[in-house]
Structures are given as C-alpha cells and as structure tokens.
Design an enzyme around this catalytic site. Sequence first.
Site, PDB file in Angstrom:
ATOM      1  N   HIS A 107       3.516 -19.310  34.866  1.00  0.00           N
ATOM      2  CA  HIS A 107       4.828 -18.821  35.335  1.00  0.00           C
ATOM      3  C   HIS A 107       5.973 -19.745  34.885  1.00  0.00           C
ATOM      4  O   HIS A 107       6.716 -20.287  35.708  1.00  0.00           O
ATOM      5  CB  HIS A 107       4.837 -18.670  36.872  1.00  0.00           C
ATOM      6  N   ARG A 110       6.144  -9.978  36.647  1.00  0.00           N
ATOM      7  CA  ARG A 110       5.504 -10.362  37.907  1.00  0.00           C
ATOM      8  C   ARG A 110       4.021  -9.969  37.853  1.00  0.00           C
ATOM      9  O   ARG A 110       3.670  -8.925  37.283  1.00  0.00           O
ATOM     10  CB  ARG A 110       6.165  -9.653  39.095  1.00  0.00           C
TER      11      ARG A 110
HETATM   12  N1  LIG Z   1       8.025 -15.062  34.186  1.00  0.00           N
HETATM   13  C1  LIG Z   1       9.184 -15.625  34.380  1.00  0.00           C
HETATM   14  O1  LIG Z   1       9.333 -16.832  34.200  1.00  0.00           O
HETATM   15  C2  LIG Z   1      10.367 -14.789  34.759  1.00  0.00           C
HETATM   16  C3  LIG Z   1      11.652 -15.339  34.638  1.00  0.00           C
HETATM   17  C4  LIG Z   1      12.752 -14.548  34.940  1.00  0.00           C
HETATM   18  C5  LIG Z   1      12.577 -13.240  35.341  1.00  0.00           C
HETATM   19  N2  LIG Z   1      11.320 -12.737  35.452  1.00  0.00           N
HETATM   20  C6  LIG Z   1      11.138 -11.329  35.867  1.00  0.00           C
HETATM   21  O2  LIG Z   1      11.829 -10.492  34.963  1.00  0.00           O
HETATM   22  C7  LIG Z   1      12.370  -9.397  35.690  1.00  0.00           C
HETATM   23  C8  LIG Z   1      13.465  -8.708  34.898  1.00  0.00           C
HETATM   24  O3  LIG Z   1      14.638  -9.511  34.897  1.00  0.00           O
HETATM   25  P1  LIG Z   1      16.038  -8.948  34.364  1.00  0.00           P
HETATM   26  O4  LIG Z   1      17.049  -9.979  34.631  1.00  0.00           O
HETATM   27  O5  LIG Z   1      15.905  -8.443  32.980  1.00  0.00           O
HETATM   28  O6  LIG Z   1      16.232  -7.689  35.344  1.00  0.00           O
HETATM   29  P2  LIG Z   1      17.233  -6.471  35.165  1.00  0.00           P
HETATM   30  O7  LIG Z   1      17.476  -5.951  36.538  1.00  0.00           O
HETATM   31  O8  LIG Z   1      18.399  -6.864  34.343  1.00  0.00           O
HETATM   32  O9  LIG Z   1      16.402  -5.392  34.324  1.00  0.00           O
HETATM   33  C9  LIG Z   1      15.442  -4.580  34.886  1.00  0.00           C
HETATM   34  C10 LIG Z   1      15.130  -3.411  33.956  1.00  0.00           C
HETATM   35  O10 LIG Z   1      14.023  -2.690  34.509  1.00  0.00           O
HETATM   36  C11 LIG Z   1      14.343  -1.310  34.534  1.00  0.00           C
HETATM   37  N3  LIG Z   1      13.672  -0.652  35.668  1.00  0.00           N
HETATM   38  C12 LIG Z   1      13.661  -1.029  36.959  1.00  0.00           C
HETATM   39  N4  LIG Z   1      12.951  -0.151  37.703  1.00  0.00           N
HETATM   40  C13 LIG Z   1      12.523   0.794  36.844  1.00  0.00           C
HETATM   41  C14 LIG Z   1      11.757   1.965  37.003  1.00  0.00           C
HETATM   42  N5  LIG Z   1      11.275   2.339  38.200  1.00  0.00           N
HETATM   43  N6  LIG Z   1      11.507   2.717  35.916  1.00  0.00           N
HETATM   44  C15 LIG Z   1      11.994   2.355  34.707  1.00  0.00           C
HETATM   45  N7  LIG Z   1      12.724   1.237  34.487  1.00  0.00           N
HETATM   46  C16 LIG Z   1      12.983   0.479  35.551  1.00  0.00           C
HETATM   47  C17 LIG Z   1      15.853  -1.251  34.694  1.00  0.00           C
HETATM   48  O11 LIG Z   1      16.326   0.000  34.244  1.00  0.00           O
HETATM   49  C18 LIG Z   1      16.269  -2.420  33.811  1.00  0.00           C
HETATM   50  O12 LIG Z   1      16.336  -1.997  32.474  1.00  0.00           O
HETATM   51  C19 LIG Z   1      12.807 -10.042  37.000  1.00  0.00           C
HETATM   52  O13 LIG Z   1      12.902  -9.085  38.039  1.00  0.00           O
HETATM   53  C20 LIG Z   1      11.722 -11.064  37.257  1.00  0.00           C
HETATM   54  O14 LIG Z   1      10.717 -10.522  38.079  1.00  0.00           O
HETATM   55  C21 LIG Z   1      10.217 -13.485  35.166  1.00  0.00           C
HETATM   56  O1  LIG Z   2      12.512 -14.673  38.706  1.00  0.00           O
HETATM   57  C1  LIG Z   2      12.660 -15.788  38.216  1.00  0.00           C
HETATM   58  O2  LIG Z   2      13.766 -16.308  38.062  1.00  0.00           O
HETATM   59  C2  LIG Z   2      11.462 -16.578  37.777  1.00  0.00           C
HETATM   60  O3  LIG Z   2      10.349 -15.749  37.661  1.00  0.00           O
HETATM   61  C3  LIG Z   2      11.146 -17.652  38.768  1.00  0.00           C
HETATM   62  O4  LIG Z   2      10.435 -17.085  39.827  1.00  0.00           O
END
Ligand SMILES: NC(=O)c1ccc[n+]([C@@H]2O[C@H](COP(=O)([O-])OP(=O)(O)OC[C@H]3O[C@@H](n4cnc5c(N)ncnc54)[C@H](O)[C@@H]3O)[C@@H](O)[C@H]2O)c1
Ligand SMILES: O=C(O)[C@H](O)CO
Length: 312
Positions: A275, A227
């Site tokens: 994004h 993000r």
């Molecule tokens: N750019 C894009 O197109 C896109 C697409 C999908 C997801 N995302 C982003 O990716 C993020 C991660 O997705 P995910 O499915 O892997 O999430 P997830 O919940 O499976 O993983 C999150 C990780 O972050 C760690 N974490 C959270 N808070 C923490 C803290 N305070 N200190 C240390 N570690 C911490 C958790 O321990 C975990 O390992 C999403 O929240 C989203 O914002 C971006």
């Molecule tokens: O979180 C997600 O799935 C992507 O970043 C789309 O916003």
Amino acid sequence: MDIIFYHPTFDTQYWLKALLTALPGARVREWKRGDNQPADYALVWHPPVEMLQGRDLKAVFALGAGVDSILSKLKAHPDMLADNIPLFRLEDTGMGEQMQEYAVSQVLHWFRRFDDYQALKQQARWEPLTDYQREDFTIGILGAGVLGSKVAEALAPWGFPLRCWSRTRKDYPGITSFAGADELSPFLQGTRVLINLLPNTAETVGIINRGLLNQLADNSYVMNLARGVHLVEADLLKALESGKLKGAMLDVYSKEPLPPESPLWAHPRVAMTPHVAAVTRPAEAVSYIARTITHLEQGESVTGRVDRQRGY
Ligand SMILES: NC(=O)c1ccc[n+]([C@@H]2O[C@H](COP(=O)([O-])OP(=O)(O)OC[C@H]3O[C@@H](n4cnc5c(N)ncnc54)[C@H](O)[C@@H]3O)[C@@H](O)[C@H]2O)c1
Ligand SMILES: O=C(O)[C@H](O)CO
C-alpha cells in the site's frame, strides 16, 4: 482561525509548522484526547469519533485521496460529523505522479515480458521470446477521476490502445471512454491490462471478481492500485491458475497488513507492494489544504468536496 490536526502516524510537528507557514495568522494545534476547545477546521486521518463529534466546524479535510475509512466510521457513528459540514479529500497533491510511475513501469515490465524472462532466468534458460505487439495490449483503467486520468495521460505516449471506465463519460484525447454499468462489459472485452483506480463504495466492492475477470482477454494482467476490497482475491488466484490471467500487481489487499498465511505471498505470478502506490506528500498536501481554506474563507468555489451520499 483555529485548526486541529490528527494523524496516527505522520510527523505532526512537521505538519503544524508547515500549516503555520502556509496560513500565517492561523492557530494550529495537534488534537489530543480531552481537547474540546473550539476549532474551525479539522485535518484528519482515522480520527477518533470524539475529535469531531459535536463540533461546529467549517470543514474537515481527510489527509488522503480515499475517504472510505472516514465514511464507514461516519456510518457507524452518524453524529460524528453533522451533514452540513463539508468533507474534503486530497486531489492529486503529488499522488498522480506516483501512480503514473507505478503504472507505466509495470505495464512496460509486462509488455517487454520481463516477468517471463525472470522465470526463465531462475531456470538458467537462454530463450528469446516473441515480442508482444502494442495493438494486442489494450489497457483499461477502471475509474477515470483525478488519479485514473493522470495514469491514462502518462500511458498515452507509449502508444497502447487506451480505454477508461467511469460513472460519466470522459473526453480525454486518445482514450476511449466507457460509462456506467451497461458499458462495463464492452470495456472489459479486449482489455489486456486492467488497472483499478476506483473509489471504495457500495457499488464497487468486489467488482474485480470471477465474472469480471472472465471477460478480459486471455493472458491478461491486473493491477490493483485502489482498495483491497475491490478484488476478490480467491477469484484472482483461480484466474491465474486457469491461465485466464498471466499476472497481477497488487498494492492493496482485503486485509492490511496482508496476513502471513495469504497465498498471494508465495504466488510466482503475483507481484506486490505494501500500500505505497501513492502516498500523501506533506508539502503538496499542505499547500492544497491552505489554498482551499483560503478560498473557503473568501467565499470562493473550491473542488475536492466529498459527496457523502455517493461515497467518494
Ligand atoms: N494505493 C494507494 O496508495 C492509493 C493512493 C491514493 C488513492 N488510492 C485510491 O484511489 C482511488 C481513486 O482516487 P481518485 O482521486 O482518482 O478518485 P476520483 O474520485 O477522482 O475518481 C474516481 C473515479 O471512479 C469513478 N467511479 C466511481 N464510482 C463508480 C461506479 N460505480 N461506476 C463507474 N465509475 C465509478 C468516477 O467516475 C471517477 O472517474 C481512491 O478512492 C483511493 O481509494 C489508492
Ligand atoms: O487513499 C489514500 O490516500 C491512500 O490509499 C492512503 O490510504
């Protein structure tokens, strides 16, 4: 079973049809303003408050991985969704593979110095450069959840030293795990390529700032795939100017779409995508949601439930 669907940009007709196929017997409809008819499940992205307010739902599914936008709306409108209604998000559903492609291709781009060769080409200079060595190219992944672990898995066969940082310790083969605030500094020291895959929470906003960047190895690289609010863009630009950072690859920004006046656009060592690092793949998402609903209906355990207090 009644399912309501709302997404501001997706092809709603596709989703309704696919959901009907995956959950035969369900009644699925697009939610429109004024629709107060009962529903069991809601599938949403940036939903209007009135869509969910006062409803006695069995569950809500966010149609993406990150739930920061719906949770911030919930903060502003606490009556939008009763506390006892579970909120689910998409776990992987094809996003892991997209993140793997993105991260691996960019790491190799930097490792093989294609950024330098591109700059040399623009000056019509024929100049073979010294190779980088894998042992000097430690990759650190902030966030080791669904997507961070997939990225680590895809990078592992390339032989770079790999480490991750998460809230709790992980046991991933070949990856050094750092956990909690106390281990953030040791994680950063020696990291050459920082890949961010943290969720947006009160604890992670602004985490990639001057103090963090200064702890990375010299001539480092930053890839922000999570993000925009995680990264202090002014601090990134300063670190690029000071030479601390060699390059950045950004997919997400403090403001989206990125305003034309942002200095990031013109910076020669900032590469950008709008994004798109990992988008929701409808077919995979529908089968994930249908499977989860089926398990919920049968009283079986499921994963993907958001911890609203924790913020992800
Ligand atoms: N750019 C894009 O197109 C896109 C697409 C999908 C997801 N995302 C982003 O990716 C993020 C991660 O997705 P995910 O499915 O892997 O999430 P997830 O919940 O499976 O993983 C999150 C990780 O972050 C760690 N974490 C959270 N808070 C923490 C803290 N305070 N200190 C240390 N570690 C911490 C958790 O321990 C975990 O390992 C999403 O929240 C989203 O914002 C971006
Ligand atoms: O979180 C997600 O799935 C992507 O970043 C789309 O916003």
